[in-house]
Write an enzyme that holds these catalytic residues in place. Structure first.
Site, PDB file in Angstrom:
ATOM      1  N   ARG A   1       7.144 -18.212  -1.693  1.00  0.00           N
ATOM      2  CA  ARG A   1       6.865 -19.229  -0.678  1.00  0.00           C
ATOM      3  C   ARG A   1       5.568 -19.953  -1.014  1.00  0.00           C
ATOM      4  O   ARG A   1       4.715 -19.437  -1.733  1.00  0.00           O
ATOM      5  CB  ARG A   1       6.748 -18.591   0.714  1.00  0.00           C
ATOM      6  CG  ARG A   1       7.992 -17.880   1.182  1.00  0.00           C
ATOM      7  CD  ARG A   1       7.775 -17.172   2.510  1.00  0.00           C
ATOM      8  NE  ARG A   1       7.542 -18.116   3.595  1.00  0.00           N
ATOM      9  CZ  ARG A   1       7.104 -17.762   4.803  1.00  0.00           C
ATOM     10  NH1 ARG A   1       6.838 -16.500   5.083  1.00  0.00           N
ATOM     11  NH2 ARG A   1       6.936 -18.673   5.736  1.00  0.00           N
TER      12      ARG A   1
ATOM     13  N   ILE B   1       2.447 -22.053  -2.264  1.00  0.00           N
ATOM     14  CA  ILE B   1       1.916 -22.272  -3.605  1.00  0.00           C
ATOM     15  C   ILE B   1       2.575 -21.319  -4.589  1.00  0.00           C
ATOM     16  O   ILE B   1       2.896 -21.704  -5.721  1.00  0.00           O
ATOM     17  CB  ILE B   1       0.385 -22.100  -3.608  1.00  0.00           C
ATOM     18  CG1 ILE B   1      -0.293 -23.244  -2.841  1.00  0.00           C
ATOM     19  CG2 ILE B   1      -0.151 -22.053  -5.041  1.00  0.00           C
ATOM     20  CD1 ILE B   1      -1.780 -23.064  -2.641  1.00  0.00           C
TER      21      ILE B   1
ATOM     22  N   ALA C   1      -0.884 -13.510  -3.795  1.00  0.00           N
ATOM     23  CA  ALA C   1      -0.637 -13.031  -2.435  1.00  0.00           C
ATOM     24  C   ALA C   1      -1.931 -12.994  -1.618  1.00  0.00           C
ATOM     25  O   ALA C   1      -2.964 -12.525  -2.100  1.00  0.00           O
ATOM     26  CB  ALA C   1       0.000 -11.646  -2.468  1.00  0.00           C
ATOM     27  N   GLY C   2      -1.846 -13.492  -0.393  1.00  0.00           N
ATOM     28  CA  GLY C   2      -3.029 -13.475   0.457  1.00  0.00           C
ATOM     29  C   GLY C   2      -2.663 -13.712   1.909  1.00  0.00           C
ATOM     30  O   GLY C   2      -1.602 -14.251   2.222  1.00  0.00           O
ATOM     31  N   ILE C   3      -3.543 -13.283   2.792  1.00  0.00           N
ATOM     32  CA  ILE C   3      -3.348 -13.470   4.221  1.00  0.00           C
ATOM     33  C   ILE C   3      -4.640 -13.982   4.856  1.00  0.00           C
ATOM     34  O   ILE C   3      -5.717 -13.926   4.247  1.00  0.00           O
ATOM     35  CB  ILE C   3      -2.928 -12.162   4.935  1.00  0.00           C
ATOM     36  CG1 ILE C   3      -4.042 -11.094   4.808  1.00  0.00           C
ATOM     37  CG2 ILE C   3      -1.607 -11.639   4.388  1.00  0.00           C
ATOM     38  CD1 ILE C   3      -3.805  -9.858   5.665  1.00  0.00           C
ATOM     39  N   THR C   4      -4.525 -14.494   6.070  1.00  0.00           N
ATOM     40  CA  THR C   4      -5.701 -14.835   6.875  1.00  0.00           C
ATOM     41  C   THR C   4      -5.616 -14.111   8.209  1.00  0.00           C
ATOM     42  O   THR C   4      -4.519 -13.896   8.742  1.00  0.00           O
ATOM     43  CB  THR C   4      -5.787 -16.353   7.145  1.00  0.00           C
ATOM     44  OG1 THR C   4      -4.581 -16.783   7.787  1.00  0.00           O
ATOM     45  CG2 THR C   4      -5.988 -17.126   5.853  1.00  0.00           C
TER      46      THR C   4
ATOM     47  N   TYR D   1     -12.011 -13.725   4.994  1.00  0.00           N
ATOM     48  CA  TYR D   1     -11.276 -14.434   3.945  1.00  0.00           C
ATOM     49  C   TYR D   1     -12.214 -14.928   2.842  1.00  0.00           C
ATOM     50  O   TYR D   1     -11.954 -14.743   1.645  1.00  0.00           O
ATOM     51  CB  TYR D   1     -10.532 -15.609   4.577  1.00  0.00           C
ATOM     52  CG  TYR D   1      -9.651 -16.381   3.626  1.00  0.00           C
ATOM     53  CD1 TYR D   1      -8.375 -15.930   3.303  1.00  0.00           C
ATOM     54  CD2 TYR D   1     -10.088 -17.577   3.065  1.00  0.00           C
ATOM     55  CE1 TYR D   1      -7.556 -16.644   2.447  1.00  0.00           C
ATOM     56  CE2 TYR D   1      -9.284 -18.301   2.209  1.00  0.00           C
ATOM     57  CZ  TYR D   1      -8.016 -17.833   1.898  1.00  0.00           C
ATOM     58  OH  TYR D   1      -7.214 -18.544   1.044  1.00  0.00           O
TER      59      TYR D   1
ATOM     60  N   ILE E   1      -4.064 -27.658   0.565  1.00  0.00           N
ATOM     61  CA  ILE E   1      -2.810 -27.981  -0.105  1.00  0.00           C
ATOM     62  C   ILE E   1      -1.708 -28.150   0.943  1.00  0.00           C
ATOM     63  O   ILE E   1      -1.682 -27.442   1.963  1.00  0.00           O
ATOM     64  CB  ILE E   1      -2.428 -26.861  -1.101  1.00  0.00           C
ATOM     65  CG1 ILE E   1      -3.601 -26.559  -2.054  1.00  0.00           C
ATOM     66  CG2 ILE E   1      -1.172 -27.232  -1.874  1.00  0.00           C
ATOM     67  CD1 ILE E   1      -4.057 -27.727  -2.905  1.00  0.00           C
TER      68      ILE E   1
END
Length: 240
Positions: free
Chosen positions: A12, A14, A83-86, A147, A180
């Site tokens: 999903r 980027i 992979a990353g989250i906020t 973050y 983005i």
């Protein structure tokens, strides 16, 4: 023989653009995801890219998942830690859980992704590590202490891995995207989005494909002497 690339969070946003761009360049791509089975299945159906489900915050799950990818597709030559989250909140309201969740995924998740693959890269004398950091890891951001800390830490990981891997033919570099036009950003109210765009000298949001092309370059043989570097792709919003 085609090289194999692993893209975490690769089905999903980027990550999906990165996966598709690498596939178009001839890589055999594996994309990981954390929870959205429906989106992952649709992505695989549309692209033919195999998806694998695991939580990058968990070392054992990451190691087992990586072993499965290499069993299916061969040794991993390129790692894109995307992979990353906020879990945003002003610092005085941020909970220890909000802090820890982001640390576990965005920072420890990079360790968990790269560490199991690193020995094989050293043995084969080739590897490309590409970490997707953020403009907010460079300049900080209100309500994103957690973050920003992880994305700044990712840059430290890259600079250190570059020094350790260079003699073994391994490069480690980072990309710091600005704002983005992903599904998440486009879901922001239009007035807020207009305010964001007003801070970008280019006068627009970036496109996921523009980040993906940076990744493709860093993964290529043309970038073999670029090591420990950061590409800032933010429309001139922030300079380092």
């Amino acid at each position: 023989m085609a090289r194999t690339a692993l893209v975490t969070g690769g089905s999903r946003g980027i990550g999906a653009s990165i996966s598709k761009t690498l596939q178009a360049q001839g890589y055999t791509v594996a994309a990981t995801y954390a929870g959205n089975d429906e989106a992952a299945a649709k992505f695989t159906e549309e692209t033919g890219i195999k998806t694998y489900k695991w939580n990058v915050a968990d070392y054992d799950s990451s190691k087992a998942g990586i072993e499965q990818v290499e069993s299916d597709l061969g040794p991993i030559d390129v790692v894109v830690a995307n992979a990353g989250i906020t879990r945003d909140a002003p610092f005085h309201k941020m909970t220890p859980d909000q802090w820890q969740q982001v640390i576990d995924t965005n920072l420890t998740g990079v360790f968990n992704t790269v560490h199991p693959i690193w020995p094989g890269m050293r043995e084969r004398g080739f590897g490309r590590i590409i970490v997707i950091s953020s403009i907010n890891g460079q300049k900080g951001q209100f309500a994103q202490v957690n973050y920003a800390a992880t994305k700044a830490g990712d840059l430290g990981i890259v600079k250190s891995l570059a020094q350790e891997g260079a003699a073994k033919g391994i490069t480690a570099n980072a990309i710091c995207p600005g704002y983005i036009a992903t599904e998440m950003v486009m879901a922001v109210p239009e007035k807020v989005r207009e305010k964001i765009i007003g801070q970008i000298p280019a006068g627009r949001l970036g496109e996921p494909e523009e980040i993906a092309r940076c990744v493709a370059f860093l993964a290529s043989d043309d970038a073999s002497f670029i090591n420990g570097s950061t590409i800032s792709a933010n429309g001139a919003q922030f300079f380092v």
